[in-house]
Motif scaffolding. Structure first.
Motif, PDB file in Angstrom:
ATOM      1  N   ALA A 315       0.854  -1.192   0.000  1.00 31.73           N
ATOM      2  CA  ALA A 315       0.000   0.000   0.000  1.00 31.73           C
ATOM      3  C   ALA A 315       0.886   1.237   0.000  1.00 31.73           C
ATOM      4  O   ALA A 315       1.827   1.335   0.795  1.00 31.73           O
ATOM      5  N   VAL A 316       0.583   2.179  -0.882  1.00 27.08           N
ATOM      6  CA  VAL A 316       1.350   3.427  -0.973  1.00 27.08           C
ATOM      7  C   VAL A 316       0.372   4.596  -0.962  1.00 27.08           C
ATOM      8  O   VAL A 316      -0.629   4.578  -1.680  1.00 27.08           O
ATOM      9  N   GLY A 317       0.657   5.602  -0.152  1.00 32.83           N
ATOM     10  CA  GLY A 317      -0.176   6.788  -0.122  1.00 32.83           C
ATOM     11  C   GLY A 317      -1.286   6.751   0.910  1.00 32.83           C
ATOM     12  O   GLY A 317      -2.170   7.599   0.891  1.00 32.83           O
ATOM     13  N   PHE A 318      -1.260   5.782   1.824  1.00 31.09           N
ATOM     14  CA  PHE A 318      -2.294   5.672   2.851  1.00 31.09           C
ATOM     15  C   PHE A 318      -1.780   6.106   4.229  1.00 31.09           C
ATOM     16  O   PHE A 318      -2.391   5.807   5.240  1.00 31.09           O
ATOM     17  N   THR A 319      -0.646   6.798   4.256  1.00 34.02           N
ATOM     18  CA  THR A 319      -0.024   7.157   5.526  1.00 34.02           C
ATOM     19  C   THR A 319      -0.690   8.340   6.208  1.00 34.02           C
ATOM     20  O   THR A 319      -0.430   8.606   7.373  1.00 34.02           O
ATOM     21  N   ARG A 320      -1.537   9.083   5.464  1.00 31.11           N
ATOM     22  CA  ARG A 320      -2.125  10.338   5.957  1.00 31.11           C
ATOM     23  C   ARG A 320      -1.045  11.356   6.257  1.00 31.11           C
ATOM     24  O   ARG A 320      -1.190  12.237   7.100  1.00 31.11           O
ATOM     25  N   ARG A 321       0.057  11.233   5.538  1.00 32.57           N
ATOM     26  CA  ARG A 321       1.166  12.176   5.680  1.00 32.57           C
ATOM     27  C   ARG A 321       1.509  12.828   4.350  1.00 32.57           C
ATOM     28  O   ARG A 321       2.657  13.177   4.090  1.00 32.57           O
TER      29      ARG A 321
END
Length: 363
Positions: A315-321
């Motif tokens: 998963a990439v881009g789900f860090t909420r950062r």
């Protein structure tokens, strides 16, 4: 395994075996992973449901949008923004940057391919089933968000605040608030950085409670880390609130024909409603796996360990950062896949060599 099921392909039951990973989505995260895999020599394909890269940016954002963080915190791996771009690039400059990124790394997604399902099969491969869709031209949200068709007499706006939120200045002492926070966190604990940011925000913005804006009890950085809620960076809204052009009201209780009732009992006559509720991940609707992602479509493991699941799922881009968090994930994913790929390639070469030696020996 990539199973294509467009109308023509469905009749022929065509199945394509992909010798590499399948990336779902050609946004900044997907492009960043693709660039990393390209650099490592790993083949891949990108499936994108729209007819362009970064469709969210191109079709679902208003024209006046700008990046709210300085460009150095928003660039993708191994490709900086042009030097002549402003510190806060516009929407169209960012789209141009992403298009240049894809061209530079020779990334060519498969457009108009919406993933119906993705399931890990018992024989050790993923079966990804997309279908080709007709090219649509959606009404750009900018047509509404820029207020192009709202009658001039109805421009008095009300901002419904149902939840408490932190409002910070975009810059402090001429430096990005985000950049300042990062610098302070190198030397100070998180709670102290929060205290300093809130003090500076009070000195610069004043007491916002009298305008109806209430802050959470948890500091902005701690709230971001624990719940993924990003503080609002003010770029002009507060001036409109102070002048009365925007009025902050409490939460909504119910809607009726041409009216809205607030939780405090007040009733307002309304013409239009903008649901600025953000976006929600649609991963649970097509991913046939329930260990890695939560019901909200977010990896269950917190940052920085939420990028890798089991059986080759990432998963990439789900860090909420933001974009910086997505870039870090993309680098980790590309390296992990490349290491596995190289190890598998070495094992295959050893197997082929051993078979070759056995054939020679038998001969």
């Amino acid at each position: 395994m990539f199973q294509s099921s467009g109308q023509e392909d469905f009749l022929s039951r065509r199945c394509i075996w992909v010798n590499g990973p399948v990336i779902v989505g050609a946004g900044p995260s997907g492009l960043a992973v693709g660039a990393g895999l390209k650099a490592q020599g790993v083949p891949f394909i990108i499936l994108e449901r729209a007819n362009c890269i970064a469709s969210l940016w191109q079709n679902r954002t208003y024209d006046r949008l700008k990046l709210h963080l300085p460009k150095q915190f928003c660039q993708l791996p191994n490709f900086p923004f042009p030097e002549d771009f402003p510190e806060y690039p516009t929407k169209y400059q960012f789209i141009t940057y992403l298009e240049s990124y894809a061209k530079h790394f020779d990334i060519t997604p498969h457009f108009n391919e919406t993933v119906q399902s993705a399931k890990y099969e018992t024989f050790g491969l993923w079966r990804v089933k997309p279908f080709q869709q007709a090219v649509l031209f959606p009404l750009k949200s900018s047509t509404f968000a820029d207020g192009l068709w709202l009658p001039p007499a109805k421009m008095l706006r009300r901002w419904c605040q149902s939840l408490k939120v932190h409002v910070l200045p975009r810059e402090i002492f001429g430096k990005s608030t985000f950049e300042l926070a990062i610098e302070m966190m190198k030397w100070l604990p998180l709670w102290m950085v929060d205290k300093i940011l809130l003090l500076l925000a009070w000195l610069i913005l004043g007491n916002l409670k009298k305008y109806g804006l209430k802050r959470p009890c948890i500091g902005p950085l701690q709230l971001k880390n624990s719940q993924g809620k990003t503080p609002v960076l003010d770029i002009g809204a507060l001036d409109k609130i102070r002048s009365g052009k925007i009025k902050v009201v409490p939460g909504i209780k119910r809607f009726s024909n041409g009216r809205v009732e607030l939780v405090n009992g007040e009733k307002l006559e309304i013409d239009s409603v903008i649901l600025a509720t953000g976006y929600r991940s649609n991963v649970p609707s097509w991913l046939r796996e329930n260990e890695f992602f939560s019901e909200d479509g977010i990896p269950k493991n917190p940052f920085p360990n939420g990028w890798k699941g089991k059986a080759g799922l990432y998963a990439v881009g789900f860090t909420r950062r933001g974009l910086s968090g997505a870039s870090l994930d993309a680098i980790s994913v590309a390296l992990d896949i490349a290491n596995s790929w190289k190890e598998e390639t070495r094992q295959k070469k050893k197997t082929i060599a051993a078979r070759h030696r056995r054939c020679i020996s038998h001969f």
